[in-house]
Design a protein around this motif. Structure first.
Motif, PDB file in Angstrom:
ATOM      1  N   ASP A  58      46.618 122.964  42.059  1.00  0.00           N
ATOM      2  CA  ASP A  58      46.496 123.642  40.769  1.00  0.00           C
ATOM      3  C   ASP A  58      45.075 124.166  40.620  1.00  0.00           C
ATOM      4  OD1 ASP A  58      49.118 123.005  40.098  1.00  0.00           O
ATOM      5  OD2 ASP A  58      48.524 121.135  39.109  1.00  0.00           O
ATOM      6  N   LYS A  59      44.935 125.338  40.022  1.00  0.00           N
ATOM      7  CA  LYS A  59      43.615 125.967  39.848  1.00  0.00           C
ATOM      8  C   LYS A  59      42.637 125.069  39.100  1.00  0.00           C
ATOM      9  CE  LYS A  59      44.622 130.186  41.458  1.00  0.00           C
ATOM     10  NZ  LYS A  59      44.016 130.799  42.585  1.00  0.00           N
ATOM     11  N   ASP A  60      43.127 124.249  38.165  1.00  0.00           N
ATOM     12  CA  ASP A  60      42.215 123.395  37.409  1.00  0.00           C
ATOM     13  C   ASP A  60      41.636 122.247  38.241  1.00  0.00           C
ATOM     14  OD1 ASP A  60      44.555 121.915  37.568  1.00  0.00           O
ATOM     15  OD2 ASP A  60      44.515 121.279  35.476  1.00  0.00           O
ATOM     16  N   ARG A  61      42.157 122.031  39.455  1.00  0.00           N
ATOM     17  CA  ARG A  61      41.605 121.006  40.347  1.00  0.00           C
ATOM     18  C   ARG A  61      40.424 121.538  41.160  1.00  0.00           C
ATOM     19  NH1 ARG A  61      45.275 116.935  42.271  1.00  0.00           N
ATOM     20  NH2 ARG A  61      43.313 116.004  42.900  1.00  0.00           N
ATOM     21  N   ILE A  62      40.221 122.869  41.154  1.00  0.00           N
ATOM     22  CA  ILE A  62      39.132 123.491  41.907  1.00  0.00           C
ATOM     23  C   ILE A  62      37.934 123.636  40.982  1.00  0.00           C
ATOM     24  CG2 ILE A  62      38.395 125.522  43.208  1.00  0.00           C
ATOM     25  CD1 ILE A  62      41.392 126.067  43.752  1.00  0.00           C
ATOM     26  N   GLN A 114      41.078 132.545  45.536  1.00  0.00           N
ATOM     27  CA  GLN A 114      40.546 131.334  44.906  1.00  0.00           C
ATOM     28  C   GLN A 114      41.596 130.222  44.930  1.00  0.00           C
ATOM     29  OE1 GLN A 114      37.204 130.757  43.575  1.00  0.00           O
ATOM     30  NE2 GLN A 114      37.074 132.427  45.044  1.00  0.00           N
ATOM     31  N   SER A 115      42.155 129.997  46.132  1.00  0.00           N
ATOM     32  CA  SER A 115      43.198 128.984  46.252  1.00  0.00           C
ATOM     33  C   SER A 115      42.856 127.977  47.348  1.00  0.00           C
ATOM     34  CB  SER A 115      44.552 129.642  46.556  1.00  0.00           C
ATOM     35  OG  SER A 115      44.499 130.301  47.809  1.00  0.00           O
ATOM     36  N   VAL A 116      43.434 126.790  47.192  1.00  0.00           N
ATOM     37  CA  VAL A 116      43.303 125.720  48.176  1.00  0.00           C
ATOM     38  C   VAL A 116      44.705 125.227  48.476  1.00  0.00           C
ATOM     39  CG1 VAL A 116      42.387 123.420  48.650  1.00  0.00           C
ATOM     40  CG2 VAL A 116      41.041 125.039  47.282  1.00  0.00           C
ATOM     41  N   ASN A 117      45.077 125.236  49.757  1.00  0.00           N
ATOM     42  CA  ASN A 117      46.380 124.755  50.193  1.00  0.00           C
ATOM     43  C   ASN A 117      46.191 123.528  51.072  1.00  0.00           C
ATOM     44  OD1 ASN A 117      48.456 126.819  49.253  1.00  0.00           O
ATOM     45  ND2 ASN A 117      46.844 128.081  50.113  1.00  0.00           N
ATOM     46  N   VAL A 118      47.103 122.574  50.934  1.00  0.00           N
ATOM     47  CA  VAL A 118      47.017 121.307  51.660  1.00  0.00           C
ATOM     48  C   VAL A 118      48.372 121.023  52.302  1.00  0.00           C
ATOM     49  CG1 VAL A 118      46.588 118.829  51.439  1.00  0.00           C
ATOM     50  CG2 VAL A 118      45.363 120.438  49.973  1.00  0.00           C
ATOM     51  N   ALA A 119      48.335 120.478  53.517  1.00  0.00           N
ATOM     52  CA  ALA A 119      49.549 120.008  54.189  1.00  0.00           C
ATOM     53  C   ALA A 119      49.175 118.765  54.989  1.00  0.00           C
ATOM     54  CB  ALA A 119      50.112 121.074  55.118  1.00  0.00           C
ATOM     55  N   THR A 120      50.111 117.839  55.135  1.00  0.00           N
ATOM     56  CA  THR A 120      49.840 116.627  55.905  1.00  0.00           C
ATOM     57  C   THR A 120      51.114 116.117  56.571  1.00  0.00           C
ATOM     58  OG1 THR A 120      48.865 114.424  55.800  1.00  0.00           O
ATOM     59  CG2 THR A 120      50.114 115.114  53.891  1.00  0.00           C
TER      60      THR A 120
END
Length: 132
Positions: free
Chosen positions: A61-65, A112-118
């Motif tokens: 979510d944008k508010d986490r950045i 302005q994004s952050v993507n995560v995968a695990t």
């Protein structure tokens, strides 16, 4: 120098104090026993090597950045390391013995994004442990 160290330590303590909870699996073989869950609730850093399971790529979510990502930056960081240091309440001898996990974090300044995968590394040992 001491002042700088104290300021850095103070900032770290503030960031750690802002951690409210560690997301943990609620069911299945990766879910921690109640004793471990209580220890993590009391001291969230203990959740750092808890199994997180597999997550398909998702966007934070944008508010986490906090702050901004430079607009011309697009980079992925991959971490390979231990992810599970216990089975049930039985802990491994050392965290280096932990089962493996691959995590990818992608920063995209244009959007302005952050993507995560695990993903957990699915060895025969992990599959046997989860089947037991």
């Amino acid at each position: 120098v001491r002042s700088s160290i104290n300021q850095g330590t103070s900032a770290l303590e503030t960031n750690l104090a802002n951690i409210k909870s560690v997301p943990l699996p609620n069911q299945g073989v990766l879910a921690p026993p109640e004793l471990i869950r209580r220890a993590i609730d009391a001291q969230p850093w203990r959740g750092g090597l808890e199994p997180s399971g597999d997550y398909e790529p998702y966007q934070l979510d944008k508010d986490r950045i906090k702050g901004t990502i430079p607009s011309d930056l697009k980079v992925s960081v991959v971490r390979v390391g231990p992810a599970r240091i216990r089975i049930g309440s039985a802990k491994y001898a050392h965290w280096f013995d932990g089962d493996g996990q691959v995590t990818r974090v992608t920063l995209d300044g244009a959007s302005q994004s952050v993507n995560v995968a695990t993903k957990m590394v699915r060895t025969k040992r992990v599959e046997q442990q989860e089947a037991a």
